[in-house]
Write a protein that holds these residues in place. Structure first.
Motif, mmCIF file in Angstrom:
data_model
loop_
_atom_site.group_PDB
_atom_site.id
_atom_site.type_symbol
_atom_site.label_atom_id
_atom_site.label_comp_id
_atom_site.label_asym_id
_atom_site.label_seq_id
_atom_site.Cartn_x
_atom_site.Cartn_y
_atom_site.Cartn_z
ATOM 1 N N UNK A 56 31.805 6.439 -4.124
ATOM 2 C CA UNK A 56 31.078 5.288 -3.091
ATOM 3 C C UNK A 56 30.895 5.214 -2.936
ATOM 4 N N UNK A 57 29.382 4.874 -2.308
ATOM 5 C CA UNK A 57 28.644 4.291 -0.545
ATOM 6 C C UNK A 57 28.635 2.655 -0.817
ATOM 7 N N UNK A 58 28.446 2.135 0.131
ATOM 8 C CA UNK A 58 28.485 0.535 0.693
ATOM 9 C C UNK A 58 28.063 0.350 2.315
ATOM 10 N N UNK A 59 27.403 -0.012 2.281
ATOM 11 C CA UNK A 59 26.772 -1.254 3.526
ATOM 12 C C UNK A 59 27.763 -1.332 4.322
ATOM 13 N N UNK A 60 28.131 -1.089 5.628
ATOM 14 C CA UNK A 60 29.250 -1.452 7.183
ATOM 15 C C UNK A 60 29.584 -2.890 6.579
ATOM 16 N N UNK A 61 28.509 -4.033 6.457
ATOM 17 C CA UNK A 61 29.495 -4.861 6.330
ATOM 18 C C UNK A 61 30.372 -5.506 5.548
ATOM 19 N N UNK A 62 29.776 -4.411 3.918
ATOM 20 C CA UNK A 62 30.876 -4.623 2.857
ATOM 21 C C UNK A 62 32.314 -3.491 2.373
ATOM 22 N N UNK A 63 31.998 -2.636 4.162
ATOM 23 C CA UNK A 63 33.325 -1.683 4.142
ATOM 24 C C UNK A 63 34.087 -2.045 4.557
ATOM 25 N N UNK A 64 33.941 -3.554 5.560
ATOM 26 C CA UNK A 64 34.760 -4.139 6.586
ATOM 27 C C UNK A 64 35.619 -5.107 5.900
ATOM 28 N N UNK A 65 35.398 -5.208 4.673
ATOM 29 C CA UNK A 65 35.770 -6.443 4.004
ATOM 30 C C UNK A 65 36.886 -5.569 2.818
ATOM 31 N N UNK A 66 36.721 -4.138 2.351
ATOM 32 C CA UNK A 66 37.887 -3.446 1.732
ATOM 33 C C UNK A 66 38.962 -3.624 2.416
ATOM 34 N N UNK A 67 40.352 -3.604 1.616
ATOM 35 C CA UNK A 67 41.557 -3.200 1.440
ATOM 36 C C UNK A 67 41.528 -1.916 2.565
ATOM 37 N N UNK A 68 42.267 -1.691 3.340
ATOM 38 C CA UNK A 68 42.826 0.079 4.136
ATOM 39 C C UNK A 68 42.156 1.008 3.601
#
Length: 336
Positions: free
Chosen positions: A291-303
């Motif tokens: 899985x890959x996503x943007x940095x902006x999306x990544x910071x919204x993910x649970x740890x």
């Protein structure tokens, strides 16, 4: 519940009868925006204020421009702080964002991303946020998404525009205001308060569309590009993004040579549920992909999910490195 950006917003003659039906609401929205802007002279924080904004509802590359402006000012010895509303976060502020303590649910994804490198304040009251930043030592305040917010007096107002006009896309669609189109206000009204325009181009497009440049007339136009900070890891990928224009992320990943097996778009600033993330993970596993996503999306993910999803950060490259510094007075203490 957050909704995905309608793809037809960015098409000329897009939306058809639906856009026409929504036009009365659009006219009301535009009138309310104009009244708000006209009725507030703005708080003067006593230092230069650079506003980085746009004329449409997201998807222009505004926040990466804010980050690069902060980088450039820091490299030139200027203590610049960003001030954001903290869209998507629940804390009203003013509060300085601490990336080790705060979450995107508290302060918003964009401020959390910016705070990895620079001082960032979130405040629903932008004037209070600017005041707090100056009291903390800011020599320059950079307003993230401040063009339609009149509460802080601006030294310079910069508009960021998505310069991709291929495949039927047009940055302003048919020029309709939300919800009938992507515009936050009519084009002419927004340009009238701008000092300059930054046109964001994909890396494979050499020059902006002449028709797009003609829209801006005599306004100073600078060209910038979003470029990856690093190459994605090897192997097939399933991508996903919850931004205003997720299809741009898909295009960029493919242009970067990623073996993209599938891509999924979500609503801008939306919160990812464990059910959604688990479904993405199962789909990727079935395809033998990561899985890959943007940095902006990544910071919204649970740890626990950050360890399972690759972040793909990008940065802005200006054709003219002095583009922002030239907008400021020679001495940040001297203002127009």
């Amino acid at each position: 519940m957050k909704l995905k950006t309608p793809r037809w917003w960015y098409r000329r003659q897009g939306g058809g009868a639906l856009a026409v039906l929504l036009q009365p609401l659009a006219a009301l929205f535009a009138d309310q925006t104009a009244r708000r802007i006209a009725g507030d002279p703005g708080y003067d924080p006593g230092v230069p204020v650079i506003s980085i904004g746009n004329l449409t509802v997201g998807g222009s590359g505004k926040t990466p421009v804010v980050r690069e402006v902060l980088h450039m000012l820091a490299r030139n010895g200027v203590d610049a702080h960003a001030v954001s509303r903290g869209h998507g976060g629940r804390l009203p502020g003013p509060i300085q964002v601490d990336p080790d303590r705060h979450t995107a649910d508290e302060v918003g994804d964009e401020p959390l991303m910016l705070a990895q490198d620079h001082p960032v304040w979130i405040s629903r009251d932008r004037a209070a946020g600017a005041r707090a930043a100056v009291e903390a030592g800011a020599q320059v305040v950079v307003l993230d998404d401040g063009h339609q917010n009149p509460s802080v007096r601006k030294t310079r107002s910069v508009i960021v525009v998505d310069g991709e006009t291929r495949n039927g896309d047009w940055p302003f669609g048919d020029g309709r205001v939300v919800p009938a189109g992507p515009m936050r206000e009519p084009l002419e009204a927004g340009l009238a308060r701008a000092d300059s325009v930054i046109v964001m181009l994909p890396t494979d497009l050499a020059t902006p569309d002449p028709e797009l440049l003609a829209v801006f007339g005599d306004y100073p136009v600078r060209v910038a590009r979003l470029e990856p900070l690093r190459s994605p890891s090897a192997g097939p990928k399933v991508g996903f993004a919850g931004i205003a224009k997720p299809w741009r992320v898909e295009q960029s990943l493919r242009a970067a040579g990623v073996d993209l097996k599938a891509f999924h778009g979500f609503a801008d600033h939306g919160t990812y549920t464990d059910r959604e993330l688990s479904a993405l993970a199962r789909g990727a596993e079935a395809l033998g992909a990561g899985l890959i996503t943007t940095e902006k999306d990544w910071v919204r993910l649970p740890p626990e999910w950050r360890r399972r999803v690759e972040s793909w950060p990008v940065r802005v490259r200006f054709e003219d490195e002095d583009v922002i510094l030239n907008l400021l007075p020679q001495d940040p203490r001297d203002r127009d």
